[in-house]
Design a protein around this motif. Structure first.
Motif, PDB file in Angstrom:
ATOM      1  N   VAL A 137      32.587 -42.222  13.891  1.00 29.84           N
ATOM      2  CA  VAL A 137      32.081 -43.226  12.962  1.00 29.84           C
ATOM      3  C   VAL A 137      30.683 -42.775  12.552  1.00 29.84           C
ATOM      4  O   VAL A 137      29.803 -42.602  13.400  1.00 29.84           O
ATOM      5  N   THR A 138      30.506 -42.554  11.270  1.00 29.19           N
ATOM      6  CA  THR A 138      29.222 -42.112  10.726  1.00 29.19           C
ATOM      7  C   THR A 138      28.609 -43.261   9.937  1.00 29.19           C
ATOM      8  O   THR A 138      29.291 -43.881   9.123  1.00 29.19           O
ATOM      9  N   THR A 139      27.324 -43.527  10.191  1.00 33.17           N
ATOM     10  CA  THR A 139      26.615 -44.602   9.491  1.00 33.17           C
ATOM     11  C   THR A 139      25.450 -44.003   8.719  1.00 33.17           C
ATOM     12  O   THR A 139      24.618 -43.289   9.293  1.00 33.17           O
ATOM     13  N   GLN A 140      25.403 -44.297   7.428  1.00 32.86           N
ATOM     14  CA  GLN A 140      24.290 -43.829   6.594  1.00 32.86           C
ATOM     15  C   GLN A 140      23.044 -44.660   6.926  1.00 32.86           C
ATOM     16  O   GLN A 140      23.076 -45.879   6.888  1.00 32.86           O
ATOM     17  N   THR A 141      21.940 -43.961   7.269  1.00 33.36           N
ATOM     18  CA  THR A 141      20.701 -44.661   7.650  1.00 33.36           C
ATOM     19  C   THR A 141      19.668 -44.686   6.537  1.00 33.36           C
ATOM     20  O   THR A 141      18.744 -45.490   6.586  1.00 33.36           O
ATOM     21  N   GLY A 142      19.809 -43.779   5.591  1.00 27.47           N
ATOM     22  CA  GLY A 142      18.800 -43.676   4.541  1.00 27.47           C
ATOM     23  C   GLY A 142      17.556 -42.951   5.016  1.00 27.47           C
ATOM     24  O   GLY A 142      16.569 -42.853   4.296  1.00 27.47           O
ATOM     25  N   GLY A 143      17.596 -42.421   6.219  1.00 26.18           N
ATOM     26  CA  GLY A 143      16.454 -41.713   6.788  1.00 26.18           C
ATOM     27  C   GLY A 143      16.401 -40.265   6.376  1.00 26.18           C
ATOM     28  O   GLY A 143      17.022 -39.847   5.393  1.00 26.18           O
ATOM     29  N   ASP A 144      15.689 -39.481   7.177  1.00 28.32           N
ATOM     30  CA  ASP A 144      15.528 -38.065   6.860  1.00 28.32           C
ATOM     31  C   ASP A 144      15.970 -37.159   8.008  1.00 28.32           C
ATOM     32  O   ASP A 144      15.547 -36.024   8.105  1.00 28.32           O
ATOM     33  N   THR A 145      16.852 -37.689   8.894  1.00 31.99           N
ATOM     34  CA  THR A 145      17.402 -36.868   9.968  1.00 31.99           C
ATOM     35  C   THR A 145      18.909 -37.083  10.089  1.00 31.99           C
ATOM     36  O   THR A 145      19.427 -38.153   9.775  1.00 31.99           O
ATOM     37  N   THR A 146      19.571 -36.037  10.603  1.00 32.11           N
ATOM     38  CA  THR A 146      21.009 -36.111  10.846  1.00 32.11           C
ATOM     39  C   THR A 146      21.258 -36.760  12.203  1.00 32.11           C
ATOM     40  O   THR A 146      20.320 -37.058  12.946  1.00 32.11           O
ATOM     41  N   ALA A 147      22.522 -36.913  12.555  1.00 28.14           N
ATOM     42  CA  ALA A 147      22.890 -37.484  13.850  1.00 28.14           C
ATOM     43  C   ALA A 147      22.348 -36.639  14.997  1.00 28.14           C
ATOM     44  O   ALA A 147      22.100 -37.160  16.081  1.00 28.14           O
ATOM     45  N   ASP A 148      22.140 -35.345  14.775  1.00 22.64           N
ATOM     46  CA  ASP A 148      21.610 -34.450  15.800  1.00 22.64           C
ATOM     47  C   ASP A 148      20.087 -34.417  15.822  1.00 22.64           C
ATOM     48  O   ASP A 148      19.506 -33.654  16.576  1.00 22.64           O
ATOM     49  N   GLY A 149      19.457 -35.220  14.958  1.00 25.78           N
ATOM     50  CA  GLY A 149      17.999 -35.235  14.900  1.00 25.78           C
ATOM     51  C   GLY A 149      17.401 -34.136  14.050  1.00 25.78           C
ATOM     52  O   GLY A 149      16.179 -33.953  14.015  1.00 25.78           O
ATOM     53  N   GLU A 150      18.260 -33.396  13.369  1.00 28.29           N
ATOM     54  CA  GLU A 150      17.794 -32.317  12.495  1.00 28.29           C
ATOM     55  C   GLU A 150      17.294 -32.899  11.179  1.00 28.29           C
ATOM     56  O   GLU A 150      17.845 -33.881  10.677  1.00 28.29           O
ATOM     57  N   PRO A 151      16.259 -32.298  10.592  1.00 28.14           N
ATOM     58  CA  PRO A 151      15.789 -32.794   9.298  1.00 28.14           C
ATOM     59  C   PRO A 151      16.853 -32.613   8.219  1.00 28.14           C
ATOM     60  O   PRO A 151      17.633 -31.665   8.256  1.00 28.14           O
ATOM     61  N   CYS A 152      16.876 -33.546   7.290  1.00 27.44           N
ATOM     62  CA  CYS A 152      17.757 -33.431   6.132  1.00 27.44           C
ATOM     63  C   CYS A 152      17.008 -33.982   4.930  1.00 27.44           C
ATOM     64  O   CYS A 152      15.881 -34.467   5.052  1.00 27.44           O
ATOM     65  N   GLU A 153      17.633 -33.888   3.788  1.00 27.66           N
ATOM     66  CA  GLU A 153      17.017 -34.393   2.568  1.00 27.66           C
ATOM     67  C   GLU A 153      16.706 -35.880   2.741  1.00 27.66           C
ATOM     68  O   GLU A 153      17.555 -36.649   3.206  1.00 27.66           O
ATOM     69  N   PRO A 154      15.492 -36.308   2.395  1.00 32.35           N
ATOM     70  CA  PRO A 154      15.146 -37.726   2.550  1.00 32.35           C
ATOM     71  C   PRO A 154      16.174 -38.641   1.872  1.00 32.35           C
ATOM     72  O   PRO A 154      16.653 -38.355   0.782  1.00 32.35           O
ATOM     73  N   GLY A 155      16.541 -39.696   2.568  1.00 31.35           N
ATOM     74  CA  GLY A 155      17.498 -40.659   2.040  1.00 31.35           C
ATOM     75  C   GLY A 155      18.938 -40.355   2.398  1.00 31.35           C
ATOM     76  O   GLY A 155      19.834 -41.153   2.169  1.00 31.35           O
ATOM     77  N   ARG A 156      19.199 -39.180   2.966  1.00 31.73           N
ATOM     78  CA  ARG A 156      20.568 -38.782   3.297  1.00 31.73           C
ATOM     79  C   ARG A 156      20.824 -38.738   4.811  1.00 31.73           C
ATOM     80  O   ARG A 156      21.796 -38.156   5.259  1.00 31.73           O
TER      81      ARG A 156
END
Length: 170
Positions: free
Chosen positions: A10-29
Protein backbone atom coordinates in the motif's frame (compact mmCIF):
# COMPACT_ATOMS: atom_id res chain seq x y z
CA UNK A 1 -4.82 -28.05 3.11
CA UNK A 2 -4.87 -26.12 -0.16
CA UNK A 3 -4.94 -22.38 0.46
CA UNK A 4 -4.15 -19.06 -1.17
CA UNK A 5 -2.49 -16.33 0.88
CA UNK A 6 -2.02 -12.82 -0.43
CA UNK A 7 0.65 -10.17 -0.02
CA UNK A 8 0.35 -6.54 -0.96
CA UNK A 9 1.97 -3.12 -0.91
CA UNK A 10 0.00 0.00 0.00
CA UNK A 11 1.59 3.24 -1.17
CA UNK A 12 0.40 6.60 0.17
CA UNK A 13 1.26 9.88 -1.53
CA UNK A 14 2.61 12.32 1.10
CA UNK A 15 3.37 15.33 -1.05
CA UNK A 16 6.79 15.43 0.58
CA UNK A 17 10.26 15.23 -0.87
CA UNK A 18 11.31 11.70 0.17
CA UNK A 19 10.48 8.18 -0.95
CA UNK A 20 9.38 5.33 1.32
CA UNK A 21 13.09 4.50 1.76
CA UNK A 22 13.89 8.04 2.88
CA UNK A 23 15.65 8.85 -0.38
CA UNK A 24 15.23 12.35 -1.80
CA UNK A 25 12.79 12.74 -4.67
CA UNK A 26 11.25 15.58 -6.62
CA UNK A 27 9.39 17.88 -4.19
CA UNK A 28 5.70 17.03 -4.00
CA UNK A 29 6.17 13.44 -5.19
CA UNK A 30 7.05 11.81 -1.87
CA UNK A 31 5.34 8.68 -0.63
CA UNK A 32 5.31 6.04 2.08
CA UNK A 33 4.85 2.34 1.52
CA UNK A 34 3.73 -0.56 3.69
CA UNK A 35 4.14 -4.15 2.53
CA UNK A 36 2.97 -7.34 4.16
CA UNK A 37 0.28 -9.98 4.27
CA UNK A 38 -3.15 -8.98 2.96
CA UNK A 39 -6.70 -10.13 3.57
CA UNK A 40 -8.85 -9.02 0.59
CA UNK A 41 -12.16 -9.61 2.40
CA UNK A 42 -11.09 -7.90 5.61
CA UNK A 43 -9.08 -4.68 5.96
CA UNK A 44 -8.75 -4.26 2.19
CA UNK A 45 -6.43 -1.26 2.55
CA UNK A 46 -4.32 -2.70 5.37
CA UNK A 47 -1.31 -5.01 5.30
CA UNK A 48 -0.19 -7.07 8.27
CA UNK A 49 3.30 -8.11 9.37
CA UNK A 50 2.29 -11.72 10.11
CA UNK A 51 0.57 -14.24 7.86
CA UNK A 52 -1.33 -15.38 10.96
CA UNK A 53 -3.20 -12.05 10.90
CA UNK A 54 -4.90 -12.72 7.55
CA UNK A 55 -7.53 -15.13 6.30
CA UNK A 56 -6.53 -17.26 3.30
CA UNK A 57 -8.89 -18.49 0.62
CA UNK A 58 -9.18 -22.21 1.39
CA UNK A 59 -10.09 -24.86 -1.16
CA UNK A 60 -13.24 -26.55 0.15
CA UNK A 61 -13.04 -30.34 0.32
CA UNK A 62 -16.52 -30.58 -1.17
CA UNK A 63 -15.83 -28.18 -4.05
CA UNK A 64 -17.44 -29.20 -7.35
CA UNK A 65 -14.41 -27.62 -9.08
CA UNK A 66 -11.09 -29.40 -9.45
CA UNK A 67 -8.25 -27.68 -7.53
CA UNK A 68 -6.63 -26.01 -10.57
CA UNK A 69 -9.94 -24.51 -11.78
CA UNK A 70 -10.80 -23.30 -8.27
CA UNK A 71 -7.35 -21.72 -7.88
CA UNK A 72 -7.56 -20.00 -11.28
CA UNK A 73 -11.01 -18.62 -10.39
CA UNK A 74 -9.85 -17.34 -6.97
CA UNK A 75 -6.81 -15.61 -8.42
CA UNK A 76 -8.81 -14.01 -11.23
CA UNK A 77 -11.47 -12.83 -8.80
CA UNK A 78 -8.91 -11.31 -6.42
CA UNK A 79 -6.22 -9.97 -8.76
CA UNK A 80 -7.71 -9.67 -12.23
CA UNK A 81 -5.21 -9.99 -15.08
CA UNK A 82 -1.82 -11.41 -14.15
CA UNK A 83 1.60 -10.21 -15.17
CA UNK A 84 3.71 -13.14 -14.02
CA UNK A 85 3.52 -16.64 -12.61
CA UNK A 86 6.45 -18.30 -10.87
CA UNK A 87 5.55 -21.66 -9.39
CA UNK A 88 3.14 -20.95 -6.55
CA UNK A 89 3.28 -17.12 -6.82
CA UNK A 90 0.90 -15.19 -9.09
CA UNK A 91 1.57 -11.46 -9.45
CA UNK A 92 -0.48 -8.60 -10.77
CA UNK A 93 0.89 -5.13 -11.35
CA UNK A 94 -2.62 -3.77 -11.58
CA UNK A 95 -3.05 -1.06 -9.00
CA UNK A 96 -6.22 -0.07 -7.22
CA UNK A 97 -6.69 3.49 -6.06
CA UNK A 98 -8.64 3.86 -2.83
CA UNK A 99 -11.56 3.22 -2.53
CA UNK A 100 -11.37 0.98 -5.61
CA UNK A 101 -10.48 -2.69 -5.78
CA UNK A 102 -8.10 -4.67 -7.95
CA UNK A 103 -11.07 -6.50 -9.43
CA UNK A 104 -12.85 -3.28 -10.38
CA UNK A 105 -12.96 -1.94 -13.94
CA UNK A 106 -10.21 -3.28 -16.16
CA UNK A 107 -6.97 -1.34 -16.10
CA UNK A 108 -5.71 0.31 -19.25
CA UNK A 109 -3.73 -2.01 -21.48
CA UNK A 110 0.09 -1.73 -21.43
CA UNK A 111 1.25 1.09 -23.66
CA UNK A 112 -1.75 3.30 -22.84
CA UNK A 113 0.73 6.11 -22.29
CA UNK A 114 2.53 6.65 -25.58
CA UNK A 115 5.89 4.96 -25.89
CA UNK A 116 5.84 2.83 -22.74
CA UNK A 117 4.28 -0.53 -23.71
CA UNK A 118 4.41 -2.01 -20.16
CA UNK A 119 2.38 -1.58 -16.99
CA UNK A 120 5.45 -0.45 -15.05
CA UNK A 121 6.45 1.93 -17.83
CA UNK A 122 2.88 3.26 -17.93
CA UNK A 123 2.92 3.85 -14.17
CA UNK A 124 6.18 5.78 -14.33
CA UNK A 125 5.10 7.75 -17.39
CA UNK A 126 1.73 8.59 -15.88
CA UNK A 127 3.42 9.71 -12.66
CA UNK A 128 5.64 12.05 -14.67
CA UNK A 129 2.59 13.53 -16.40
CA UNK A 130 0.90 14.57 -13.16
CA UNK A 131 1.44 14.36 -9.43
CA UNK A 132 -1.07 12.29 -7.48
CA UNK A 133 -2.95 14.22 -4.80
CA UNK A 134 -1.65 13.95 -1.23
CA UNK A 135 -3.37 11.13 0.63
CA UNK A 136 -4.06 8.97 -2.44
CA UNK A 137 -3.31 5.34 -1.64
CA UNK A 138 -2.63 2.58 -4.14
CA UNK A 139 -2.55 -1.18 -3.61
CA UNK A 140 -0.68 -3.81 -5.62
CA UNK A 141 -1.00 -7.51 -4.72
CA UNK A 142 0.21 -11.07 -5.30
CA UNK A 143 -1.29 -14.49 -4.57
CA UNK A 144 0.71 -17.35 -3.05
CA UNK A 145 -0.76 -20.86 -3.43
CA UNK A 146 0.11 -23.49 -0.82
CA UNK A 147 -0.70 -27.19 -0.73
CA UNK A 148 -1.29 -27.50 -4.48
CA UNK A 149 0.72 -30.02 -6.49
CA UNK A 150 3.14 -28.97 -9.20
CA UNK A 151 0.73 -30.41 -11.77
CA UNK A 152 -2.18 -28.39 -10.34
CA UNK A 153 -0.08 -25.19 -10.40
CA UNK A 154 0.96 -25.85 -14.01
CA UNK A 155 -2.68 -26.49 -14.97
CA UNK A 156 -3.70 -23.26 -13.20
CA UNK A 157 -1.13 -21.33 -15.23
CA UNK A 158 -2.51 -22.87 -18.42
CA UNK A 159 -6.10 -22.06 -17.41
CA UNK A 160 -5.03 -18.46 -16.79
CA UNK A 161 -3.50 -18.33 -20.27
CA UNK A 162 -0.04 -17.79 -18.85
CA UNK A 163 3.12 -19.77 -18.73
CA UNK A 164 4.58 -22.98 -19.88
CA UNK A 165 2.15 -25.83 -19.14
CA UNK A 166 5.09 -28.04 -18.15
CA UNK A 167 6.50 -25.66 -15.53
CA UNK A 168 3.68 -23.26 -14.68
CA UNK A 169 6.06 -20.33 -15.19
CA UNK A 170 5.39 -17.37 -17.45
Amino acid sequence: MRAVYYSASVTTQTGGDTTADGEPCEPGRGYTEQSGHWSPDRDYWTVHPSRADVDPDTYPDDSPLPPARWLADQITERLGNLDHIDGHTFTSARTAIEPGRLTGPAADKPGAVAGTHTFLGDAFAAQRLRTAPVGIRTLTAAAHAYGFTAAELAETATLLGRGDPATGRS
